[in-house]
Motif scaffolding. Structure first.
Motif, mmCIF file in Angstrom:
data_model
loop_
_atom_site.group_PDB
_atom_site.id
_atom_site.type_symbol
_atom_site.label_atom_id
_atom_site.label_comp_id
_atom_site.label_asym_id
_atom_site.label_seq_id
_atom_site.Cartn_x
_atom_site.Cartn_y
_atom_site.Cartn_z
ATOM 1 N N ARG A 30 0.824 -1.225 0.000
ATOM 2 C CA ARG A 30 0.000 0.000 0.000
ATOM 3 C C ARG A 30 0.848 1.261 0.000
ATOM 4 O O ARG A 30 1.978 1.259 0.481
ATOM 5 N N ARG A 48 -6.187 -2.018 1.936
ATOM 6 C CA ARG A 48 -5.597 -3.275 1.448
ATOM 7 C C ARG A 48 -6.373 -3.777 0.228
ATOM 8 O O ARG A 48 -5.802 -4.350 -0.680
ATOM 9 N N ASN A 101 -1.424 -9.197 0.403
ATOM 10 C CA ASN A 101 -2.724 -8.554 0.673
ATOM 11 C C ASN A 101 -3.561 -8.378 -0.579
ATOM 12 O O ASN A 101 -3.008 -8.321 -1.677
ATOM 13 N N LEU A 160 1.276 -10.725 12.376
ATOM 14 C CA LEU A 160 1.701 -9.349 12.668
ATOM 15 C C LEU A 160 0.660 -8.635 13.535
ATOM 16 O O LEU A 160 1.011 -7.795 14.362
ATOM 17 N N ARG A 194 1.680 -6.998 17.044
ATOM 18 C CA ARG A 194 1.344 -5.607 17.406
ATOM 19 C C ARG A 194 0.507 -5.555 18.685
ATOM 20 O O ARG A 194 0.777 -4.746 19.585
ATOM 21 N N HIS A 216 -7.719 -9.764 8.269
ATOM 22 C CA HIS A 216 -6.524 -8.920 8.309
ATOM 23 C C HIS A 216 -6.727 -7.643 7.497
ATOM 24 O O HIS A 216 -6.103 -7.441 6.464
ATOM 25 N N GLY A 273 -1.102 -1.332 10.514
ATOM 26 C CA GLY A 273 -0.535 -1.332 9.165
ATOM 27 C C GLY A 273 -0.523 0.070 8.580
ATOM 28 O O GLY A 273 0.465 0.516 7.988
ATOM 29 N N THR A 274 -1.626 0.782 8.792
ATOM 30 C CA THR A 274 -1.742 2.150 8.266
ATOM 31 C C THR A 274 -0.733 3.081 8.945
ATOM 32 O O THR A 274 -0.166 3.971 8.305
ATOM 33 N N VAL A 303 2.380 2.499 7.057
ATOM 34 C CA VAL A 303 2.252 3.019 5.679
ATOM 35 C C VAL A 303 2.424 4.548 5.696
ATOM 36 O O VAL A 303 3.144 5.118 4.864
ATOM 37 N N SER A 325 4.943 -0.523 2.970
ATOM 38 C CA SER A 325 4.261 -0.820 4.229
ATOM 39 C C SER A 325 5.201 -1.621 5.122
ATOM 40 O O SER A 325 6.405 -1.712 4.842
ATOM 41 N N ALA A 326 4.661 -2.206 6.163
ATOM 42 C CA ALA A 326 5.506 -2.927 7.133
ATOM 43 C C ALA A 326 6.284 -4.038 6.425
ATOM 44 O O ALA A 326 5.706 -4.851 5.699
HETATM 45 O O1 LIG Z 1 -0.946 -2.318 6.120
HETATM 46 C C1 LIG Z 1 -0.525 -2.884 5.098
HETATM 47 O O2 LIG Z 1 -0.842 -2.578 3.956
HETATM 48 C C2 LIG Z 1 0.392 -4.037 5.288
HETATM 49 C C3 LIG Z 1 -0.184 -4.933 6.304
HETATM 50 O O3 LIG Z 1 -1.018 -5.773 6.024
HETATM 51 C C4 LIG Z 1 0.152 -4.676 7.704
HETATM 52 O O4 LIG Z 1 1.136 -3.969 7.987
HETATM 53 O O5 LIG Z 1 -0.582 -5.176 8.561
#
Ligand SMILES: O=C([O-])CC(=O)C(=O)O
Ligand SMILES: NC(=O)C1=CN([C@@H]2O[C@H](COP(=O)(O)OP(=O)(O)OC[C@H]3O[C@@H](n4cnc5c(N)ncnc54)[C@H](O)[C@@H]3O)[C@@H](O)[C@H]2O)C=CC1
Length: 339
Positions: free
Chosen positions: A106, A112, A144, A174, A178, A202, A236-237, A240, A248-249
């Protein structure tokens, strides 16, 4: 993670100085998308895993360099790089575990689901090759939107006659990583001791951390739980936006992907009580795929655990996530069957 492998090895009298890896079975792992932001650090972490004997690094470009680099590390596995579709079959042949972080990430402002148009086709192609060259491998889907790419993979495998629901996983580790980190900060707990199940899917509100089941217990106030939930859903955001257009991550995802692949390998190896959250075929809710705790064993998923007792807030979260998750699953199934 590697500490528990050491314990395993020690328990079986395999460990004298370092790992007596000659006594461990051969296991081939492939990373598809190995030259990417996730793929490279994931390749490094898989190279450090003593349960791997062969590591196949595949991408459409740049894998020879990554493979040459990683191959100099003095750990057990033999590393080979494969580049381009012509070499995909060789990369996959004989694989026990295939990890898929191939596809576009992203940029700020995207969801996503905005990745669907590109990544759905990539995943479909890779899964067709898996069905052909290593139909019994455990597939760890990172690409994704996971809520759709896992159903796409399932449909591809069904069409090929190779589908085994115990062997297909959307990697949601992930979200757990987190949730553990954020919870430990608020609960003032040692992060290494923290456990938090994360269920659902997710993406955004489909990510449902169950802080009511978090251990050690901390009795955090409702507003703190809500803020922790939102931060986990938007984790994730957060990355990003911080990367501001540069993806992204990748590093935390490589760590999470390595934990999940290690759990799969431990399960294959017969280590008891290996439990992780993952997005799998499920009857836990009325949705055909759902993330919850699963026990991993010699055939992949041995048991899908139910949700356990939920707080009122979590019950509401569960009901709110269902329409979005259902739509993403259906979108994946439709794509796989129409193209
Ligand atoms: O946020 C994203 O696009 C990548 C992802 O799935 C995450 O970091 O959880
Ligand atoms: N499940 C999760 O929790 C997370 C998932 N992701 C997802 O992982 C994916 C990869 O992210 P990054 O590594 O940051 O992207 P990236 O762009 O850095 O790397 C992707 C790699 O995939 C390769 N690729 C493209 N098409 C391919 C094909 N047909 N076969 C093999 N390789 C191919 C590219 O050449 C590139 O090297 C994205 O879809 C991202 O959204 C990212 C973070 C967390």
């Amino acid at each position: 993670m590697f500490r528990s492998v050491a314990r395993l090895a020690a328990g079986k009298h395999l460990l004298r100085r370092g790992y007596a890896t000659a006594s461990l079975p051969d296991r081939k792992v492939a990373v598809l998308g190995a030259a990417g932001g996730i793929g490279q650090p994931l390749a490094l972490l898989m190279k450090l895993n003593p349960l791997v004997s062969q590591l196949a690094l595949y991408d459409i470009a740049n894998t020879p360099g990554v493979a040459a680099d990683v191959s100099h590390i003095n750990s057990r596995s033999e590393v080979a790089g494969y580049v381009g579709e012509d070499q995909l079959g060789q990369a996959l042949e004989g694989c026990d575990v295939v990890i898929i972080p191939a596809g576009v990430p992203r940029k700020p402002g995207m969801t996503r689901d905005d990745l669907f148009n590109i990544n759905a086709g990539i995943v479909k192609g890779l899964c067709s090759a898996i069905a052909k060259y290593c139909p019994h491998a455990l597939v760890n889907m990172i690409s994704n939107p996971v809520n759709s790419t896992v159903p796409i993979a399932a449909e591809v495998f069904k069409k090929a006659g190779t589908y085994d629901e115990r062997k297909l996983f959307g990697v949601t580790t992930l979200d757990v990583v987190r949730a553990k980190t954020f919870y430990a900060g608020k609960a003032k707990a040692n992060v290494a001791d923290v456990n938090v199940p994360v269920v659902g899917g997710h993406a955004g509100i489909t990510i449902l951390p169950l802080f009511s089941q978090a251990t050690p217990k901390a009795n955090l106030p409702e507003d703190v739980i809500k803020a922790l939930t939102k931060r986990t859903q938007d984790g994730g955001t957060e990355v990003v936006e911080a990367k501001a257009g540069k993806g992204s991550a990748t590093l935390s995802m490589a760590y999470a992907g390595a934990i999940f692949a290690d759990a799969c390998l431990k399960g294959l190896h017969g280590v008891p009580d290996v439990v992780e959250c993952a997005f799998v075929q499920s009857t836990v809710t009325e949705l055909p795929f759902f993330a919850s705790k699963v026990r991993l064993g010699k055939n992949g998923v041995e048991e899908v655990f139910g949700l356990g007792p939920l707080s009122e807030y979590e019950k509401e979260g569960l009901e709110s996530l269902k329409p979005e998750l259902k739509a993403s699953i259906e979108k994946g199934i439709k794509f796989a069957n129409q193209s």
